[in-house]
Design a protein around this motif. Structure first.
Motif, PDB file in Angstrom:
ATOM      1  N   GLU B 342       1.626  -1.181   0.055  1.00  0.00           N
ATOM      2  CA  GLU B 342      -0.299  -0.024   0.169  1.00  0.00           C
ATOM      3  C   GLU B 342       0.560   0.807   0.031  1.00  0.00           C
ATOM      4  O   GLU B 342       1.779   1.155   0.612  1.00  0.00           O
ATOM      5  CB  GLU B 342      -0.781   0.268   1.233  1.00  0.00           C
ATOM      6  CG  GLU B 342      -2.442  -1.050   0.909  1.00  0.00           C
ATOM      7  CD  GLU B 342      -3.004  -0.512   2.287  1.00  0.00           C
ATOM      8  OE1 GLU B 342      -2.182   0.335   3.579  1.00  0.00           O
ATOM      9  OE2 GLU B 342      -4.450  -1.110   2.450  1.00  0.00           O
ATOM     10  N   GLU B 343       0.730   2.366  -0.600  1.00  0.00           N
ATOM     11  CA  GLU B 343       1.221   3.566  -0.688  1.00  0.00           C
ATOM     12  C   GLU B 343       0.601   4.496  -0.755  1.00  0.00           C
ATOM     13  O   GLU B 343      -0.647   5.178  -1.401  1.00  0.00           O
ATOM     14  CB  GLU B 343       2.031   3.408  -2.048  1.00  0.00           C
ATOM     15  CG  GLU B 343       3.168   4.524  -1.960  1.00  0.00           C
ATOM     16  CD  GLU B 343       3.985   3.868  -3.719  1.00  0.00           C
ATOM     17  OE1 GLU B 343       4.584   2.905  -4.480  1.00  0.00           O
ATOM     18  OE2 GLU B 343       4.371   5.199  -4.310  1.00  0.00           O
ATOM     19  N   GLN B 344       0.725   5.629  -0.057  1.00  0.00           N
ATOM     20  CA  GLN B 344      -0.206   6.783  -0.085  1.00  0.00           C
ATOM     21  C   GLN B 344       1.136   7.890  -0.173  1.00  0.00           C
ATOM     22  O   GLN B 344       2.250   8.224   0.100  1.00  0.00           O
ATOM     23  CB  GLN B 344      -0.162   6.483   1.191  1.00  0.00           C
ATOM     24  CG  GLN B 344      -1.325   5.942   1.346  1.00  0.00           C
ATOM     25  CD  GLN B 344      -1.915   6.858   2.462  1.00  0.00           C
ATOM     26  OE1 GLN B 344      -2.534   7.551   3.239  1.00  0.00           O
ATOM     27  NE2 GLN B 344      -2.677   5.396   3.990  1.00  0.00           N
ATOM     28  N   ASN B 345       0.144   8.950  -0.918  1.00  0.00           N
ATOM     29  CA  ASN B 345       1.503   9.865  -1.576  1.00  0.00           C
ATOM     30  C   ASN B 345       0.164  10.984  -1.541  1.00  0.00           C
ATOM     31  O   ASN B 345      -0.284  11.583  -1.968  1.00  0.00           O
ATOM     32  CB  ASN B 345       1.655   9.684  -2.909  1.00  0.00           C
ATOM     33  CG  ASN B 345       3.143  10.885  -3.064  1.00  0.00           C
ATOM     34  OD1 ASN B 345       2.975  11.516  -2.262  1.00  0.00           O
ATOM     35  ND2 ASN B 345       2.924  11.089  -4.470  1.00  0.00           N
ATOM     36  N   ASN B 346       0.816  12.480  -0.293  1.00  0.00           N
ATOM     37  CA  ASN B 346      -0.137  13.399  -0.413  1.00  0.00           C
ATOM     38  C   ASN B 346       0.691  14.802  -0.246  1.00  0.00           C
ATOM     39  O   ASN B 346       2.170  14.719   0.506  1.00  0.00           O
ATOM     40  CB  ASN B 346      -0.867  13.575   1.440  1.00  0.00           C
ATOM     41  CG  ASN B 346      -1.244  12.082   1.099  1.00  0.00           C
ATOM     42  OD1 ASN B 346      -2.312  12.101   0.429  1.00  0.00           O
ATOM     43  ND2 ASN B 346      -1.906  11.595   2.601  1.00  0.00           N
ATOM     44  N   LYS B 347       0.800  15.851  -1.004  1.00  0.00           N
ATOM     45  CA  LYS B 347       1.043  16.839  -1.268  1.00  0.00           C
ATOM     46  C   LYS B 347       0.315  18.043  -0.770  1.00  0.00           C
ATOM     47  O   LYS B 347      -1.011  17.764  -1.040  1.00  0.00           O
ATOM     48  CB  LYS B 347       2.023  16.561  -2.480  1.00  0.00           C
ATOM     49  CG  LYS B 347       0.722  16.610  -3.888  1.00  0.00           C
ATOM     50  CD  LYS B 347       1.529  17.111  -4.567  1.00  0.00           C
ATOM     51  CE  LYS B 347       0.654  16.809  -6.037  1.00  0.00           C
ATOM     52  NZ  LYS B 347       1.170  16.524  -7.986  1.00  0.00           N
ATOM     53  N   LEU B 348       1.028  19.208  -0.673  1.00  0.00           N
ATOM     54  CA  LEU B 348       0.708  20.399  -0.365  1.00  0.00           C
ATOM     55  C   LEU B 348       1.790  21.095  -0.937  1.00  0.00           C
ATOM     56  O   LEU B 348       2.480  21.679  -0.140  1.00  0.00           O
ATOM     57  CB  LEU B 348       0.035  20.938   0.988  1.00  0.00           C
ATOM     58  CG  LEU B 348      -0.602  21.880   0.954  1.00  0.00           C
ATOM     59  CD1 LEU B 348      -1.302  22.632   0.860  1.00  0.00           C
ATOM     60  CD2 LEU B 348      -0.764  22.174   2.655  1.00  0.00           C
ATOM     61  N   GLY B 349       1.544  22.372  -1.405  1.00  0.00           N
ATOM     62  CA  GLY B 349       2.470  23.137  -1.958  1.00  0.00           C
ATOM     63  C   GLY B 349       1.963  24.128  -2.522  1.00  0.00           C
ATOM     64  O   GLY B 349       0.491  24.427  -3.268  1.00  0.00           O
ATOM     65  N   TRP B 350       2.585  25.740  -2.583  1.00  0.00           N
ATOM     66  CA  TRP B 350       2.196  27.251  -3.716  1.00  0.00           C
ATOM     67  C   TRP B 350       3.708  27.495  -3.908  1.00  0.00           C
ATOM     68  O   TRP B 350       4.284  27.515  -2.566  1.00  0.00           O
ATOM     69  CB  TRP B 350       1.273  27.507  -2.141  1.00  0.00           C
ATOM     70  CG  TRP B 350       1.770  28.422  -1.023  1.00  0.00           C
ATOM     71  CD1 TRP B 350       2.218  29.360  -1.043  1.00  0.00           C
ATOM     72  CD2 TRP B 350       1.779  27.618   0.264  1.00  0.00           C
ATOM     73  NE1 TRP B 350       2.880  29.739   0.565  1.00  0.00           N
ATOM     74  CE2 TRP B 350       1.990  28.455   1.534  1.00  0.00           C
ATOM     75  CE3 TRP B 350       1.638  25.980   0.598  1.00  0.00           C
ATOM     76  CZ2 TRP B 350       2.227  28.174   2.935  1.00  0.00           C
ATOM     77  CZ3 TRP B 350       1.915  26.357   2.008  1.00  0.00           C
ATOM     78  CH2 TRP B 350       1.856  26.655   2.647  1.00  0.00           C
ATOM     79  N   GLY B 351       3.343  28.610  -4.552  1.00  0.00           N
ATOM     80  CA  GLY B 351       4.504  29.399  -4.650  1.00  0.00           C
ATOM     81  C   GLY B 351       4.103  30.450  -5.873  1.00  0.00           C
ATOM     82  O   GLY B 351       3.620  30.988  -6.772  1.00  0.00           O
ATOM     83  N   ASN B 352       5.541  31.531  -5.865  1.00  0.00           N
ATOM     84  CA  ASN B 352       5.474  32.354  -7.045  1.00  0.00           C
ATOM     85  C   ASN B 352       6.912  32.461  -7.913  1.00  0.00           C
ATOM     86  O   ASN B 352       7.821  31.176  -7.677  1.00  0.00           O
ATOM     87  CB  ASN B 352       5.470  33.681  -6.257  1.00  0.00           C
ATOM     88  CG  ASN B 352       4.768  33.806  -5.380  1.00  0.00           C
ATOM     89  OD1 ASN B 352       3.513  34.354  -5.893  1.00  0.00           O
ATOM     90  ND2 ASN B 352       4.309  34.111  -4.276  1.00  0.00           N
ATOM     91  N   LEU B 353       6.360  32.644  -9.381  1.00  0.00           N
ATOM     92  CA  LEU B 353       7.386  32.621 -10.340  1.00  0.00           C
ATOM     93  C   LEU B 353       6.941  34.367 -11.262  1.00  0.00           C
ATOM     94  O   LEU B 353       5.832  34.320 -11.494  1.00  0.00           O
ATOM     95  CB  LEU B 353       7.174  31.414 -11.118  1.00  0.00           C
ATOM     96  CG  LEU B 353       7.941  31.951 -12.804  1.00  0.00           C
ATOM     97  CD1 LEU B 353       9.514  31.177 -11.450  1.00  0.00           C
ATOM     98  CD2 LEU B 353       7.731  30.493 -12.970  1.00  0.00           C
ATOM     99  N   THR B 354       8.210  34.941 -10.740  1.00  0.00           N
ATOM    100  CA  THR B 354       8.193  35.905 -11.437  1.00  0.00           C
ATOM    101  C   THR B 354       9.429  36.292 -12.275  1.00  0.00           C
ATOM    102  O   THR B 354      10.032  35.974 -11.970  1.00  0.00           O
ATOM    103  CB  THR B 354       7.595  37.461 -10.864  1.00  0.00           C
ATOM    104  OG1 THR B 354       8.945  37.795  -9.604  1.00  0.00           O
ATOM    105  CG2 THR B 354       7.012  37.754  -9.520  1.00  0.00           C
ATOM    106  N   THR B 355       9.056  36.715 -13.108  1.00  0.00           N
ATOM    107  CA  THR B 355      10.456  37.475 -14.035  1.00  0.00           C
ATOM    108  C   THR B 355       9.884  38.862 -15.026  1.00  0.00           C
ATOM    109  O   THR B 355       8.565  39.277 -14.936  1.00  0.00           O
ATOM    110  CB  THR B 355      10.718  36.270 -15.261  1.00  0.00           C
ATOM    111  OG1 THR B 355       9.743  36.353 -16.221  1.00  0.00           O
ATOM    112  CG2 THR B 355      11.008  34.642 -15.160  1.00  0.00           C
TER     113      THR B 355
END
Lengths: 306, 800
Positions: B342-355
């Motif tokens: 059994e495999e579980q994979n949970n993620k939470l991410g946020w971010g900016n990219l500016t150029t």
């Protein structure tokens, strides 16, 4: 030597502060001020009843409220006083409430005068229902449609529609005696309300099942139907099992409600529905009592049973 | 040459310029730091005799046009030794000047000098935060934070541990936060405890709260203009820091020649790495095959610039930063009946990219052109995944997979062209045009379900959510910073903004005016008026900045926000380098949004319009700001007295109510003192009236409902909680002191700095949230949650 002692002391103080202050909860004092409360929701053709109580602090653990029995209370109908009886801390009107009349209350308690005024809406005109449509759906989920028709009167009106299921069960008790019990509850229903000015917020005393929103009570205004005939079709679930030892009736109740009644119920239900949700904006409950809290408002209802 | 701006424009402006400046010539050039080549934004250039002068623009470029004569031109900048040059102006002259940094400028020397004085500028409600002061100020967990410093300025409110700013009664979405001219949408790391800006890569920070120049638009309440360093053009240098939770490295230097320079700067936290041994122990205890979990954030800034000639310069800057939390586990098992995993994979991410790709071109010595192409992205991504497979004793295999992902965000592509035109010392004209294409992604979720149940299989992916919404925001502006006579300076301008969304088109002209009248040599009175419009809203939790906050555009039913701000003030240069400004303001805000009663913040994007209410807001108050930028002791004392109210037709029964950040009194004190070259100390103290919150004060019974069987206690009992009104309860006041000590040691190859900081030095238990709980005797009580106690931290920095 002294220097090392000072350093040791400083380290101890810092560590102590960190250990003892992380996410610490602090008791605080709250300004506790009680108000008097008049609670009276009444219906045309019925007797008005109300009580006067005292609110309690939000921190109070008591279950009950102090009832005020020594208030000087006057209720008027279209400006003329009506007679009241007091029993067990509750006040009752001697006569039934009249649709279309204006009622006012004034209560003097400990030098403070509480007051409110409300107009009872006129009755719903020409209420009829059409139950001829067949039950649709499969064994797992069946539903029935009812068309409700009534005439809107003059002026701005607010309506409440509810569907009450009443069942009477017959059984033999442990002593072998034939007996029966009655059970009533509001049935949930959906509405084809695309043209209606629905007032319920989506969180209002209803529930989502599948893609549909099921109402426990439906509120709407006559916007778009002023002084015309209002038609609406509601659908409600029919349970697959029917007991032979049970009689079942439905009543469609259409009430014309005052704005005070509407606002009170709407905000009260919303507050109770979102109670305990930390992500919900708190709801303030409407009150029309001057110098106090509570509600003094009425409705006129008509119903059809099938 | 074909790529030059339209020649006709150049001809018209040149003709206009010539007509205004007959017999006059232009002295122009760049002002830079002598050690690093970094441009000095806002540095002063003036004639010593007549005191006529100008200041460098945000690229360090200055231009002053004077009659033919011989002048003693003075070049000066706060924290730098001034330079005086004799200039014989008989033709247009280019003069690039390098100023030398002075770590603690002698305050006696600058008294009476014509440095950039607040009494001489039309700027109102504008504060420039010296980076050198920020470097010495206290840190939180070893992290120096620009936003936290900005929060200590008068007129800016904040809450404990948050990166949100509430400027002069405005909301957190009403701040235009620009990094090298590119809007940054989410400035928070770790739910707001840190901001995304790495101070090592920043050269200049300016906060504007009122009297907005016409070149800014798009937000109602403030502009926080952050400029990245350009990179050392003289030599390779760098800064390396190690703190309690993160490390930073900045490298900058020339590439090949002085014409090209670069800067790269990175920061990463290492809580996840430090926690790995504990996670492995937890995995072993739970009998898992593998377990990895953690949280980190990182920032990466990079900038490169190349000087093609004295007229032409190209910049390319970029920022990317991300927060990521994850947990992955795998569990293998085997018994006599079956074996599998059994495999579980949970993620939470946020971010900016500016150029930002920027091209500076000098059309003439009086005409400075800047063309910028920008890209800004904010993305929020949360996902869960589950996978299992097992084989039974008959060698038959069962496989299951379920994954779900939710994505929201905003993408901007912008193009703008700005021109600075300096026909004479009495006029600094700016005009330009910009367009931003927004793509809003309010929320898309996709779910994948796959299984193979002993031969019967399915593999399907379902996506639901709102379609991306594309809008266009156009801006045109014209402003002139002019001098009328000896005592009056006026900055007048207009910003024209248009916004297209679906079939709706909004157009709003926004006049701006700011004036400064010098009533005495060191005293001036100022007044200003700004009208601002905003076409995007942030659907946010009012308490804390969550990454789930959604940016949404105006619609046909939610109209653009309109802000009108009037301000009046007094500015005075005092003795010993002190500056005093007192400002009063009155601001109205229309079409601001607020959640309706009972609405949950965790809302779905597609029905957000039904859950908010449009209404009005008012903010008024007075701010006192006493600042000292020079000498061994620098810092400021700020005080704000303010009122902020809101009114919505269907909230609080239509009555006005205080905004959550309505704060009657707000005090900030910041001081940095250099005891010697080896030791300096910083101290800050803030005080604020408690926030306004909605809290019940009483309870009473529910009225019996006639003709209804869903009576009373259906959801929440027979009790009604009575609130005096929205935000009618005041939390306890907030105050906190932070202290830092910096020990500086010169090393053979550079400079080492040990920083020891104490956040919340006297361990004040400040309120973060209130809730009703139970005490030891079972009674209901109101309780307060405090976030941060006394937090000591250290950081080690090495500059080379």
């Amino acid at each position: 030597m002294i220097k090392s002692k000072v350093v040791q002391l400083a380290v101890c103080i810092i560590l102590s502060a960190i250990v003892f202050s992380c996410e610490k909860e602090i008791e605080m004092k709250l300004d506790e001020s009680n108000s008097y409360v008049i609670n009276s929701l009444f219906s045309a053709d019925s007797i008005m009843s109300f009580d006067i109580t005292e609110s309690k602090s939000v921190l109070s653990n008591r279950f009950d409220y102090d009832t005020i029995t020594n208030a000087e209370v006057i209720v008027t109908k279209n400006g003329s006083p009506i007679s009241l009886n007091q029993q067990g801390g509750k006040y009752f009107s001697s006569d039934v409430i009249e649709a279309g009349a204006t009622y006012a209350i004034e209560a003097k308690i400990s030098g403070l005068t509480l007051s409110a005024e409300t107009k009872i809406p006129s009755k719903v005109q020409n209420l009829s229902i059409d139950t001829s449509s067949a039950i649709i759906g499969d064994y797992g989920f069946r539903e029935k449609k009812i068309r409700i028709t009534f005439d809107d009167g003059e002026g701005k009106s607010y309506y409440k529609v509810s569907l009450v299921q009443k069942s009477i069960s017959y059984y033999t008790d442990y002593n072998g005696i034939e007996t029966s019990s009655e059970n009533e509850y509001n049935e949930y229903f959906t509405v084809d309300g695309s043209r209606l000015d629905l007032i319920n917020s989506t969180d209002d005393f209803g529930t989502v099942f599948g893609d549909d929103f099921y109402y426990n009570e439906l509120y709407f205004s006559d916007l778009g139907f002023e002084n015309q005939t209002i038609n609406l079709v509601i659908s409600f679930p029919i349970y697959s099992y029917e007991y032979s030892y049970e009689d079942k009736f439905y009543s469609v109740i259409v009430s014309k409600v005052s704005e005070d009644y509407l606002l009170y119920n709407q905000t009260k239900n919303q507050q109770q529905y979102t109670s305990g949700d930390p992500f919900a904006q708190p709801t303030l409950v409407y009150s029309n009592i001057n110098n106090g809290l509570g509600i003094f408002a009425g409705i006129s209802s008509e119903f059809v049973t099938f | 040459m074909n790529s030059y701006p339209p020649k006709i424009l150049v001809l018209i402006l040149t003709f206009f310029s010539l007509s205004l400046t007959a017999q006059k010539f232009t002295l122009s050039g760049y002002l830079s730091d002598s050690e690093t080549g970094e441009k000095l934004i806002g540095a002063s250039v003036y004639d010593k005799k007549s005191l006529k002068g100008t200041s460098a623009n945000i690229y360090g470029y200055y231009s002053i046009t004077l009659p033919t004569d011989t002048y003693n031109i003075v070049f000066s900048y706060v924290g730098y030794s001034k330079i005086e040059k004799k200039v014989v102006l008989t033709s247009d002259t280019e003069l690039n000047i390098d100023l030398s940094s002075s770590s603690t400028l002698d305050e006696v020397k600058i008294v009476g000098d014509k440095m950039e004085k607040i009494t001489e500028t039309t700027k109102m409600g504008s504060i420039n935060i010296p980076m050198k002061q920020i470097e010495k100020m206290p840190t939180f967990l070893g992290e120096r934070d620009l936003i936290k410093v900005a929060q200590m300025l008068p007129g800016v409110q904040s809450s404990e541990g948050s990166s949100g700013m509430y400027v002069r009664g405005g909301g957190p979405d009403q701040n235009l936060i620009l990094l090298d001219g590119v809007p940054v949408y989410n400035v928070s790391h770790l739910f707001g405890f840190f901001s995304v800006f790495n101070s090592d890569a920043v050269s200049n920070v300016e906060l504007i709260k009122g009297g907005f120049p016409a070149r800014y638009g798009g937000r109602l309440s403030s502009v926080l203009d952050i400029r990245m360093k350009e990179g050392n053009t003289k030599k390779l240098s760098g800064t390396a820091s190690i703190g309690l939770i993160s490390s930073k490295l900045t490298l900058e230097g020339p590439l090949g020649s002085e014409n090209t320079s670069f800067i790269i700067s990175g920061r990463r936290t290492y809580i996840d790495i430090l926690a790995q041994p504990f996670i492995k122990i937890a995995a072993r205890n739970d009998g898992l095959e593998s377990l990895s979990a953690g949280y980190y954030f990182y920032d990466f800034n990079a900038k490169i610039n190349h000087k093609f000639s004295n007229k032409s310069r190209l910049y390319l800057s970029a920022y990317t930063g991300k927060d990521k939390a994850y947990i992955r586990s795998k569990d293998k098992y085997s018994n006599s009946f079956e074996s599998g995993y059994e495999e579980q994979n949970n993620k939470l991410g946020w971010g900016n990219l500016t150029t930002a790709l920027r091209w500076n071109y000098l059309l003439t010595p009086k005409l400075f052109s800047n063309v910028t192409l920008t890209y800004s992205q904010y993305k929020f991504d949360v996902g869960i995944g589950y996978e299992s497979e097992y084989t039974n004793s008959n060698d038959e295999t069962n496989f299951e997979e379920f994954s779900s992902e939710y994505i929201s965000g905003i993408d901007d592509i912008g193009l703008r062209w700005d021109i600075d035109y300096l026909p004479s010392p009495n006029h600094f004209i700016r005009f330009g045009v910009s367009n931003i294409f927004h793509k809003f992604t309010p929320g898309i979720s996709s779910t994948k379900i796959a299984y193979d149940d002993f031969g019967e299989s399915i593999d399907t992916t379902l996506s639901v959510g709102s379609d991306p919404l594309r809008t266009s925001e156009l801006g045109l502006y014209l402003e002139d910073d002019m001098k009328i006579g000896d005592k009056l300076k006026v900055n007048a301008g207009i910003h024209l903004a248009a916004f297209a969304v679906d079939n709706q088109f909004y157009f709003n002209p926004q006049p701006r005016l700011a004036a400064n009248y010098q009533v005495a040599s060191n005293t001036s009175v100022k007044a200003g008026y700004s009208r601002m419009n905003q076409y995007i809203h942030l659907l946010t939790n009012v308490g804390i900045g969550l990454p789930t906050d959604l940016w949404v555009p105006v619609t046909d039913s939610i109209e653009p926000m309109i802000g009108n701000q009037y301000s009046i003030g007094l500015a005075q240069n005092l003795n010993n380098g002190f500056e005093l400004s007192v400002e009063g303001y009155y601001k109205t805000m229309q079409n601001i949004i607020e959640y309706k009663d009972g609405v949950s913040f965790l809302l779905q994007a597609d029905d957000w319009q039904n859950k908010v209410e449009s209404g009005d807001g008012w903010a008024y108050g007075a701010e006192v700001f006493l600042q000292k930028k020079t000498g061994k002791t620098t810092g400021w004392l700020g005080y704000t007295l303010s009122w902020t109210n809101r009114q919505f037709e269907n909230i609080n029964f239509g009555e006005k109510f205080p905004y959550r950040y309505d704060r009657r009194h707000d005090v900030s004190f910041a001081i940095v003192h250099d005891f010697s070259k080896k030791f300096n100390m910083g101290l800050t103290w803030v005080f604020g009236t408690g926030n306004s919150v909605t809290l019940p004060v009483a309870q009473y019974g529910v009225a019996d409902n006639p003709v209804s069987l869903s009576n009373n206690s259906f959801f929440g009992g027979n009790t009604i909680k009575h609130y005096e009104g929205r935000n009618a309860y005041r939390m306890p006041s907030y105050h906190r002191m932070d202290v830092s000590f910096n020990f500086v040691k010169q090393k053979k190859r550079g400079e080492a700095i040990w920083n020891i900081s104490f956040y919340n030095a006297y361990n004040r238990q400040n309120p973060f949230a209130l809730y009703f709980g139970i005490d030891d005797r079972g009674g209901q009580v109101l309780k307060q949650i405090s976030l941060f106690p006394l937090i000591p931290s250290f950081a080690y920095t090495f500059k080379f």
